[in-house]
Scaffold this motif. Structure first.
Motif, PDB file in Angstrom:
ATOM      1  N   TYR A   1      34.029   3.955   3.584  1.00  0.00           N
ATOM      2  CA  TYR A   1      33.125   4.652   2.676  1.00  0.00           C
ATOM      3  C   TYR A   1      32.120   5.544   3.391  1.00  0.00           C
ATOM      4  O   TYR A   1      31.489   6.387   2.761  1.00  0.00           O
ATOM      5  N   SER A   2      31.939   5.389   4.678  1.00  0.00           N
ATOM      6  CA  SER A   2      30.911   6.158   5.372  1.00  0.00           C
ATOM      7  C   SER A   2      31.153   7.660   5.274  1.00  0.00           C
ATOM      8  O   SER A   2      30.202   8.437   5.260  1.00  0.00           O
TER       9      SER A   2
ATOM     10  N   GLN B   1      31.038   3.922  -3.296  1.00  0.00           N
ATOM     11  CA  GLN B   1      31.529   4.804  -2.233  1.00  0.00           C
ATOM     12  C   GLN B   1      32.880   4.323  -1.700  1.00  0.00           C
ATOM     13  O   GLN B   1      33.754   5.135  -1.398  1.00  0.00           O
TER      14      GLN B   1
ATOM     15  N   SER C   1      29.645   8.733   2.039  1.00  0.00           N
ATOM     16  CA  SER C   1      28.193   8.743   2.206  1.00  0.00           C
ATOM     17  C   SER C   1      27.745  10.006   2.934  1.00  0.00           C
ATOM     18  O   SER C   1      26.766  10.647   2.535  1.00  0.00           O
TER      19      SER C   1
ATOM     20  N   GLU D   1      27.896  13.032   0.687  1.00  0.00           N
ATOM     21  CA  GLU D   1      26.830  13.020  -0.323  1.00  0.00           C
ATOM     22  C   GLU D   1      25.454  13.279   0.274  1.00  0.00           C
ATOM     23  O   GLU D   1      24.546  13.696  -0.430  1.00  0.00           O
ATOM     24  N   ARG D   2      25.275  13.035   1.547  1.00  0.00           N
ATOM     25  CA  ARG D   2      24.002  13.326   2.213  1.00  0.00           C
ATOM     26  C   ARG D   2      23.994  14.714   2.828  1.00  0.00           C
ATOM     27  O   ARG D   2      22.951  15.198   3.264  1.00  0.00           O
TER      28      ARG D   2
ATOM     29  N   LYS E   1      28.107  13.663  -5.239  1.00  0.00           N
ATOM     30  CA  LYS E   1      27.540  12.381  -5.678  1.00  0.00           C
ATOM     31  C   LYS E   1      27.590  12.266  -7.196  1.00  0.00           C
ATOM     32  O   LYS E   1      27.894  11.197  -7.734  1.00  0.00           O
TER      33      LYS E   1
END
Length: 84
Positions: free
Chosen positions: A41-42, A28, A45, A48-49, A17
């Motif tokens: 972009y998922s 993203q 995401s 980054e999570r 991130k």
């Protein structure tokens, strides 16, 4: 014989991130394009999570985008951008 979970870098998601936001200033979606991802972009995401691990090739692309070694990404003992 059970299969134990593989050890994972604890700071990887935060470092990914930081590359996107702090170093490149990308959304993203823009990051997904910069990485050459054919998905939306998922995936960024999820990286980054910490809910999904990027492949080694994706980690290499992240590292090359900002000129760091992959060691800096995956080694929790190393700073992403060491202070000089």
């Amino acid at each position: 014989m059970g299969r134990s979970a593989r050890e994972k870098p604890r700071k990887l998601a935060r470092k990914l991130k930081a590359i996107r936001v702090d170093e490149l200033g990308l959304s993203q979606t823009e990051m997904a394009k910069a990485l050459g991802l054919t998905i939306n972009y998922s995936a960024v995401s999820q990286y980054e999570r910490g809910t999904r691990e990027p492949s080694l090739l994706i980690l290499l692309k992240y590292a090359r985008l900002v000129g760091v070694s992959t060691d800096a990404l995956i080694d929790d003992k190393l700073e992403l951008f060491p202070k000089k």
